[in-house]
Scaffold this active site. Structure first.
Site, PDB file in Angstrom:
ATOM      1  N   LYS A  83       3.916 156.724  63.771  1.00  0.00           N
ATOM      2  CA  LYS A  83       2.850 156.129  64.565  1.00  0.00           C
ATOM      3  C   LYS A  83       1.939 157.203  65.152  1.00  0.00           C
ATOM      4  CE  LYS A  83       4.950 151.719  65.810  1.00  0.00           C
ATOM      5  NZ  LYS A  83       5.974 151.723  64.792  1.00  0.00           N
ATOM      6  N   GLU A 100       1.680 154.943  75.279  1.00  0.00           N
ATOM      7  CA  GLU A 100       0.339 154.368  75.313  1.00  0.00           C
ATOM      8  C   GLU A 100       0.115 153.637  76.631  1.00  0.00           C
ATOM      9  OE1 GLU A 100      -0.383 153.355  70.592  1.00  0.00           O
ATOM     10  OE2 GLU A 100       0.232 151.756  71.958  1.00  0.00           O
ATOM     11  N   HIS A 125       8.315 142.233  72.752  1.00  0.00           N
ATOM     12  CA  HIS A 125       7.508 142.818  71.674  1.00  0.00           C
ATOM     13  C   HIS A 125       7.855 142.268  70.300  1.00  0.00           C
ATOM     14  CE1 HIS A 125       6.239 145.531  74.806  1.00  0.00           C
ATOM     15  NE2 HIS A 125       7.468 145.921  74.974  1.00  0.00           N
ATOM     16  N   ARG A 153       3.708 146.914  54.321  1.00  0.00           N
ATOM     17  CA  ARG A 153       4.550 145.933  53.636  1.00  0.00           C
ATOM     18  C   ARG A 153       3.985 144.547  53.899  1.00  0.00           C
ATOM     19  NH1 ARG A 153       7.073 143.856  58.134  1.00  0.00           N
ATOM     20  NH2 ARG A 153       7.479 145.305  59.835  1.00  0.00           N
TER      21      ARG A 153
END
Length: 662
Positions: free
Chosen positions: A116, A200, A235, A292
């Site tokens: 990421k 973040e 999440h 994917r």
């Protein structure tokens, strides 16, 4: 096009790929673990091979064994599904070395988006907007905490190699950062073999909107519109829909362009999803790209009329994309929910066991069910506890919402806990109906979403009483029929008495609630509280009857001492109260905390002898790829831990010797 492919996955995605291959005339090869020998995907495939024990690291994650099966079976390509090896660059490289086509993006794209942190740096160069944060290589806890302090709370700690909601924690205060970081790193290491994280800024009341992209080997990259996945818990997506509520054509074009720019930046080929976080002002920021097919791809298929698995196969075979950007349809609205074997009222703990009764709503042009299990199958502790994906389509969002609520009301499951009632409350919630869902809705409205419907339905109790009576009569008739005396009065079972008809009281309970009624047996049949009942069907779990002008239909499933009644869109588990059945039972007020499922102890959070308040975290265990915290049931003393950190424990094993305060 291929003539035979191997599916390196299990569950509903394996079954989904098999269905597309069958339609295209492609033979399929399934792989399975010892725990999955009788699974639905194994039954559906043309060939199936065992690749190891139940643990995924010894079976579904063994690239060498899967490629050996490809060699033995003569499969030309491998479809990785999602999860397991689907985003594993090493597996994609091994496929290429073995001369087998990997049905997915190039290794370079998987590598670029696999981290990421690296992906965000790449997106920044490509001009794709990013959320403020730290995506660097330094991983010392003190340094990461300083970065979180700089960004400003709340922040989101996210596993750099992660996905699927695993290895993610929201931190509200600086003093909570290091504990959350340690938990996040443990989960990331266990799930992905990599404990690196990024940080973040956590946006308040954001929406999660993702764009389905597709690229081909001729260099064409397009998007197939967006999906809104804002209804999340920890999440993890719970409800997905397409298109996103309130999406304007201009914003769709801007997000679609950013997603295609992200795909082009890594030379993308195949199916992928670019995920964005959007704030209430309309600004959007790149989060990650999943290289994917996604679990929620059916809603895109429903609004576009395309089969994305077929697109994957054609692109992997070197064919161009079937449509250009301006040809991609967008019709109606689609909603998907994930039906899980879990117990929402117990913190969404996974539930394991046999699907004694599993009856989804009937499939149609408007209702689709993607599943990897059927009635009689086991939900095991080894893998994700998804039972099915329920997908609906209609001409607009309001009608699709009503169709989903109707479909959920017809979905019947007995044998394991499930989240169907929770999903019904969520889809019926005012904010969902208004299309103003953000990622914090479930956490914010948790109490309302977890609160069961008040009251014990009189109709369910009535159905349970009639079912009990008819089954008693059936057993008596069968016993009489098996005897030598065909004219025995004991086989009539009509409640006849010399001076009056038989009357009895029946009482049923559900939790703390209790309801009682009067049942009368007469020569003309049964009566409930003085009202004559005409039973037309009472077999194979189906009960149909009329009482006065009321015509009622119910499904009744017996499991242990309970009758599960599905009537009027509600599921009620009832126990017939027998005053003699449990006489003399006593319950010890003290005792231990038991493991709610098989798993591994990750951490002990207090010292033996510690005095704790009710709800205090005592230990962390890992099960079904997620961490679960066990808390004190009352104020008291932790006298001893009965399992050590790192120890594997069985379902029901006592973990804590706990003494409640006087």
């Amino acid at each position: 096009m291929f003539t035979k492919i191997l599916i390196a996955n299990r569950g509903e995605i394996a079954c989904r790929v098999i269905a597309t291959c069958r339609r295209l005339g492609i033979r399929t090869v399934a792989v399975y673990s010892e725990a999955d020998a009788g699974s639905r995907h194994v039954r559906l495939a043309d060939e199936a091979y065992c690749v190891g024990p139940a643990a995924s690291r010894e079976s579904y994650l063994r690239a060498d064994r899967i490629l050996e099966v490809a060699r033995q079976s003569g499969a030309q390509a491998v479809h990785p599904g999602y999860g397991f090896l689907s985003e594993n660059e090493g597996f994609a490289e091994a496929c290429a070395a073995a001369g087998v086509v990997f049905i997915g993006p190039p290794v370079s794209a998987i590598r670029a988006m696999g981290s990421k942190s690296a992906a965000k740096a790449l997106m920044e160069k490509a001009g794709v907007p990013l959320v403020p944060g730290y995506h660097g290589d330094r991983q010392e806890p003190a340094f990461l905490r300083s970065q979180a302090d700089r960004i400003g709370y709340p922040v989101l700690i996210k596993a750099s190699a992660g996905g699927g909601g695993k290895g993610m924690r929201v931190v509200e205060r600086s003093e909570d950062f290091e504990a959350a970081l340690a938990s996040c790193q443990r989960e990331a290491s266990a799930s992905f073999g990599d404990d690196r994280v990024l940080i973040e800024k956590y946006l308040v009341r954001p929406r999660h909107i993702e764009i389905q992209v597709f690229g081909d080997s001729q260099g064409q990259v397009i998007h197939l519109h967006e999906r809104d996945c804002s209804a999340q818990r920890r999440h993890q997506k719970v409800v997905e829909e397409a298109p996103a509520p309130g999406m304007t054509a201009g914003r769709r074009a801007a997000m679609g362009k950013a997603a295609c720019d992200a795909a082009r930046a890594v030379g993308y080929v195949g199916a992928g999803t670019v995920e964005f976080i959007a704030d209430p002002s309309g600004s959007f920021y790149f989060m990650e790209m999943n290289t994917r097919l996604q679990v929620e791809h059916p809603v895109t298929e429903m609004i576009t009329g395309q089969d994305l698995v077929e697109w994957q196969l054609r692109v992997a075979a070197g064919q161009p994309l079937p449509l250009a950007q301006e040809q991609v349809p967008l019709r109606g609205h689609s909603i998907e929910v994930r039906v899980y074997a879990e117990e929402p009222e117990k913190g969404f703990l996974p539930s394991i066991g046999r699907l004694v009764h599993c009856a989804p709503p009937a499939a149609s042009a408007n209702v689709r069910i993607d599943t990897g299990v059927e009635q009689g199958d086991e939900i095991s502790p080894h893998y994700d506890p998804m039972i099915a994906k329920l997908i609906v389509w209609d001409e607009n969002r309001e009608r699709a919402t009503e169709r989903m609520l109707a479909a959920l009301s017809r979905f019947q499951i007995v044998g394991v806990g499930n989240n169907i009632a929770f999903l019904s409350r969520l889809v019926g919630h005012a904010e969902f109906r208004a299309g103003t869902v953000d990622t914090g809705l479930i956490a914010r409205e948790g109490e309302a979403l977890l609160t069961a419907d008040a009251g014990l339905p009189a109709a369910a109790v009535e159905a349970a009483a009639l079912w009990t009576a008819t089954q008693e009569q059936r057993r008596l008739r069968e016993k009489a029929a098996a005897s030598l005396d065909l004219h025995s009065p004991w086989g009539v079972a009509d409640g006849w008495r010399i001076n009056a008809d038989l009357g009895r009281r029946m009482a049923f309970s559900a939790g703390e609630q209790r309801r009682e009624l009067s049942l009368q047996y007469g020569r003309q049949g049964l009566s409930i509280d003085g009202e004559a009942v005409r039973i037309s069907t009472a077999a194979n779990g189906l009960l149909r009857y009329a009482a006065g002008e009321r015509h009622t239909e119910a499904t009744v499933v017996a499991l242990g001492e309970q009758l599960h009644v599905f009537q009027g869109g509600r599921h009620t588990a009832l126990t017939l109260l027998d005053p003699l059945a449990h006489a003399g039972e006593e319950q010890d007020a003290d005792g231990g905390l038991a493991a709610p499922m098989p798993g591994k102890i990750v951490a002990l959070l207090v010292e033996p002898g510690a005095e704790v308040e009710k709800g205090a975290p005592l230990l962390v265990m890992e099960a079904m790829k997620m961490e679960h915290t066990l808390c004190a049931p009352a104020r008291g003393v932790v006298q001893a831990f009965l399992a050590a950190a790192g120890e594997q424990v069985k379902d029901g094993m006592e973990l804590v010797d706990f003494k409640a305060a006087a």
